[in-house]
Design an enzyme around this catalytic site. Sequence first.
Site, mmCIF file in Angstrom:
data_model
loop_
_atom_site.group_PDB
_atom_site.id
_atom_site.type_symbol
_atom_site.label_atom_id
_atom_site.label_comp_id
_atom_site.label_asym_id
_atom_site.label_seq_id
_atom_site.Cartn_x
_atom_site.Cartn_y
_atom_site.Cartn_z
ATOM 1 N N SER A 1 3.961 -3.617 2.890
ATOM 2 C CA SER A 1 3.663 -3.336 1.489
ATOM 3 C C SER A 1 4.866 -3.551 0.578
ATOM 4 O O SER A 1 4.694 -3.591 -0.637
ATOM 5 C CB SER A 1 3.157 -1.904 1.327
ATOM 6 O OG SER A 1 1.883 -1.773 1.892
ATOM 7 N N GLU B 1 -2.433 2.142 -8.009
ATOM 8 C CA GLU B 1 -2.575 1.934 -6.567
ATOM 9 C C GLU B 1 -3.354 3.028 -5.859
ATOM 10 O O GLU B 1 -3.022 4.212 -5.987
ATOM 11 C CB GLU B 1 -1.183 1.854 -5.912
ATOM 12 C CG GLU B 1 -1.263 1.555 -4.406
ATOM 13 C CD GLU B 1 -0.074 2.047 -3.603
ATOM 14 O OE1 GLU B 1 0.685 2.892 -4.107
ATOM 15 O OE2 GLU B 1 0.066 1.589 -2.447
ATOM 16 N N ASP C 1 -4.646 2.405 2.882
ATOM 17 C CA ASP C 1 -3.723 1.945 3.918
ATOM 18 C C ASP C 1 -3.254 3.080 4.817
ATOM 19 O O ASP C 1 -3.322 2.987 6.045
ATOM 20 C CB ASP C 1 -2.524 1.288 3.247
ATOM 21 C CG ASP C 1 -1.451 0.882 4.235
ATOM 22 O OD1 ASP C 1 -1.717 -0.032 5.040
ATOM 23 O OD2 ASP C 1 -0.356 1.470 4.217
ATOM 24 N N HIS D 1 -3.952 3.301 8.823
ATOM 25 C CA HIS D 1 -2.906 3.435 9.843
ATOM 26 C C HIS D 1 -3.228 4.565 10.813
ATOM 27 O O HIS D 1 -3.026 4.448 12.015
ATOM 28 C CB HIS D 1 -1.554 3.720 9.179
ATOM 29 C CG HIS D 1 -0.825 2.510 8.711
ATOM 30 N ND1 HIS D 1 -0.319 1.576 9.572
ATOM 31 C CD2 HIS D 1 -0.495 2.096 7.467
ATOM 32 C CE1 HIS D 1 0.287 0.616 8.874
ATOM 33 N NE2 HIS D 1 0.197 0.903 7.591
#
Lengths: 703, 703
Positions: free
Chosen positions: B222, B436, B441, B445
């Site tokens: 990222s 964002e 994400d 993960h």
Amino acid sequence: MVANTALLTAVSVLSLTAAQTFQRLGGCPTLGCVLPPDQTDFLAGQYFDIRLEVHAPVNGSEANGGVPDTNFVFTIAKKDGGPQPAATFFKVAEPALETWNFTWFEDLFAQELKQPSLVQVASKAYRRVALYEPGEYAATLTYYNGTNTTANWLVRPIQQQKKAKNVILFIGDGMTTNMITAARLIGHKSINGKYQSRMQMDKFPVLGHQMTHSLDSYMTDSANSASALYSGHKSTVNAMGVYADSSADAFDDPKVETIVELLTRIWGCAIGVVSTAFLADATPIALTGHTRTRAAYAPLIDQSLRGVQNYTWTNYTGADVFFGAGAEQFYPGTTSYQGKDYYQEYANAGYSVSLNKTSLLSVPNTQKALGVFSTSSLPVWLDRNVYKNYLNTTTNHPSGNKEPALDLPGLKEMTLKAIDILHERGGEKGFFMMSEAASIDKQMHALDYDRALGDLLELDDTVKATIEKLTQMGLINDTLIIVTADHGHGFDVYGSADTKYLASKSSDREKRNAIGIYQNSGLSQYTVPNASVSYDTGVNFPVNWDPRYTLAQGVGAMPDHRENYRVHKDAPRLAATNITGKPIDDFYANPKDNPDGILVNGTLPTHEAQGVHSLTDVPVFAMGPCQELFAGVYGNIDVFFNMANCLGLGRPDDKPGVLGASGSGSGPVATSASADPVTRTQRGMWFGMLVFMRSIGWVALNL
Amino acid sequence: MVANTALLTAVSVLSLTAAQTFQRLGGCPTLGCVLPPDQTDFLAGQYFDIRLEVHAPVNGSEANGGVPDTNFVFTIAKKDGGPQPAATFFKVAEPALETWNFTWFEDLFAQELKQPSLVQVASKAYRRVALYEPGEYAATLTYYNGTNTTANWLVRPIQQQKKAKNVILFIGDGMTTNMITAARLIGHKSINGKYQSRMQMDKFPVLGHQMTHSLDSYMTDSANSASALYSGHKSTVNAMGVYADSSADAFDDPKVETIVELLTRIWGCAIGVVSTAFLADATPIALTGHTRTRAAYAPLIDQSLRGVQNYTWTNYTGADVFFGAGAEQFYPGTTSYQGKDYYQEYANAGYSVSLNKTSLLSVPNTQKALGVFSTSSLPVWLDRNVYKNYLNTTTNHPSGNKEPALDLPGLKEMTLKAIDILHERGGEKGFFMMSEAASIDKQMHALDYDRALGDLLELDDTVKATIEKLTQMGLINDTLIIVTADHGHGFDVYGSADTKYLASKSSDREKRNAIGIYQNSGLSQYTVPNASVSYDTGVNFPVNWDPRYTLAQGVGAMPDHRENYRVHKDAPRLAATNITGKPIDDFYANPKDNPDGILVNGTLPTHEAQGVHSLTDVPVFAMGPCQELFAGVYGNIDVFFNMANCLGLGRPDDKPGVLGASGSGSGPVATSASADPVTRTQRGMWFGMLVFMRSIGWVALNL
């Protein structure tokens, strides 16, 4: 379906809740079924059948005494108009009543206990009707003393003008954006993150995503997804060109007209069907097939030549080009329809017949052409071009003589030859061609990622060559080219594998440390020339398929298997086998597959030997006339409606189109007369053996 | 790099072959390094630094005696022009020579044997230069008696006209098409395959795909993907706003100017940064951060307020809106820069400071605004809206008092308030905002798919509310809205799981038979109302997060873990733990996570506790001015170049823009003077401890 009584709502919720793994009948959450069901979209003037069913469960959570209402009533109402009896509305005779029963399991526990639910059915079917006036309709079935099931139907706007002379629809079966990304990485060189060449698909001006949700399941297969692309009607797994009903006959289900049938009827365009699969496989055969049982290969090949015979339907006398594999349904024997020789049947209908590449390239462009180049599916690009020794071990000669087929065309050769024939035969009327890269899907099922990506690169190379050829022929501006998929597999690349390090370690946990992630993935080694390797496979294919550092890649849905991340040189991969020796399928990692690999235990039922399809939206690349229709996100049925729009197939009547005639105005509003059903053929009985599959599920093999 | 001698070519191939898991230096396959490297694209007028390195390996496969050439020469040549010494070309003083050394491992075997390769380095850096004339350049480093390394650079066309008043860039961190498909399935009801409502993203008129390949690895993180989106320059994992060099100082790497710095310098637009992550996390902080070490959180927060201080660079005095989490870098203490109180530092710079939602909603729109609502990242949507008990167990109050933060905004509240402030402060100059959804994400993960999809639905809901608000404000036609991602995870849905059946079985193999595939997947049960469940979370979110039949979903890259396919109600998921008790990371399935689940052994190094990023291209949805630029397939850097085009940031000189001035003609060709480096701050030393990471790899945590 909209259930109009409180009682039915309760039943509906109950059955929705209970029926998930298995369903009583897709599209029919209540006890009254209207097919086409609620939320169906129609092309104006498109032929379809209607099936009504009233269910009376004998046992199970929905049991209501087991006596179906045979006095059900069915009406059609255009929005803001009054309901009319369907026979009146469509100007057809009232169909005869049919009755049958079927069984299903309410869930896995019921299946395990071998306690099926029995349902008695009363039914009628209206054959070959059409809706010519755009707008909203309510199709209402009334049964059980006033219970209603209403299907809300939408007829899309009339579009009579033919804006594209030709349409070429490329289908990468099972192809996802993830796979395109991986194929680009191994086939195209990059320097410091900038690709020095690009996929042909990357160069298309318009990109869209299509949603593949099935009628009764969010996971689709290649049969019903093909139907959505070809007819604008979603269906259920294994079904094509029909809405699946619950009767025993797999060939009496209510049909929908496909783009090939529409084009033949309205414009008389030339039709091309090209695939690397066996031609009876779902994606090629769904252009003309109408059955809920995709495994009915033999009669489907008969339909590909003669069209639907057992009910009044549109005339269809075979594609102009029919290239692929699957010789088992062509040479005479137990796997051909009624034991007949379909090479001869096609020849009798005026086709040239090619059984190898040499012959293919020499057949006249003026004649209809059949090409069948092997049994089963064509050997994949990697075996035909890189690891060729495998071909010699095959027994796939299209004559059925059990010799290897060695003079093989690829997707590119078949597609380019098809264009020559279709252009010649279509003339001013133009052509439609579907060209399928089938083994992207088949090799993803097998977890043979290299072979899948090889066939994806072959597809892209074919698209590139097609554009070049159309440009040379002066046809590029008249041709809408679409590249898309029918569904996905949950594949992705997540790093690199140091195969040397992996092989040097003895335990699974040590081997796993060979995986490089993030910056340790490094760069693609498939594009780095190696003096000891030369395949002569042309540009934009890997120059080394077996580098030390390979892609670390995989899927989330898998059988038990071992991964060593290396290409399988000897033959396509067989990841899992039934090592128990029992007749019941029970798959474990194949001990002969990657014996030095990491063992990964599965996330699928143990009776699955392969990976399965996934949910993801799939990409649509478009260029040419009407390309703008394909931007954004839409349903898979919209691919059909957009093509139909561009081809002027939305009609106010059942008359053929007139080239050069302008306008898509709202013509006269007529509803066509439907013919009575003619006698059923023996197809239904021939496939009685297959019917049991619907209550026990089926075995996934290259869906 | 283009190596111009046969010797160097051989070395280059050797190092390319050997250096995969580890690399001597990204972007530098030869012994002479030019940063920015070969194939770099520049915006006309964009500031950047240049770093040259000559490597002299002491040992290892490239050993050349270990004495770097300190008399190297560096020239710049515009295409069809002669080469000029760089100092002459840029009209700057010749930089001072620097020397250092570093070590790296050639592969996993070398790492295992603890045999690093030592490299001596001679280097120079040119600071804050720019290329104003579009076209091709050759930047050539000559060393070792005539060996050349040439970086071919491309300056994109000048685009001076500001076509969009405002740009809003939404980033779903880690978001793929696959995840959008899954989120749609659980948040939007469908009937017979037709969705009754759609994602807001689905309604965007333009769709594209961006390729995320990093500079030196096909797998991105990222930080460097954010740099590509924000500056048009790809970099290496962990780096942002710089090309990573090999020196010890993580803050002396050659910089590139970001869109926020360009907008501030050229137009004086209002700038907004909104994230559900900690504000020092890569995606928000890369708008202003310049370091190769993304974990340098504290100095990065200082850069967010004061800009770059240790070298001459563009002036930057903080965003107008800075909303997110990560209080650790704000309250004074060991985790803030130099122990300072950054709430106070921001307040001193004129900011309102909000530490909770109530305060956020009441701060004046006229004032710059800082909002920090928790330590770490914000609790995710699912915990804030459905399983709220978890919040009471947290110790994340933004004051640092270890109490739970309970008065929390979500992405939507932060984004809508940001628009009010940015519109007020930007005035006629307009604004740029990056917003964002970070935990798509972070939760992918963690293999916590429900939490990831919840935050994806929150993002979509935020986009929807943004469009509604802009429409009400009359700004919708002046605002380019982009929704995209920085990279993917290899996630997909492959069926349904009958969680009741799964839990009832005792063996893994029996449990696996609970997975329904194809037609046995059935329909989404997340949208079926359940009388016992009500979350009051509004439309287009699941009405039942815990149905009996859940999504069967997963990834191909994973640690050992157990899957029971149910939502984790108590807290975000911890799939794998270090159960050995040893200090070395060695992860196994967490025995407390889904103890009734199916054990899936991992496909990642055993030191990885989480899933990792994947290769796939990610979607770009665009609407508003310049939307057409975002169709098709392109690199992640093109998102920057397209935004810069639309905002008129490609300039022929270093003068500010004039609103209303027309034209993007080729203005005077000037090359700016670069200032000499000023003294380095202590930042480099502060993070000396982090530097060792580059030779040993790093631990993946929510990249």
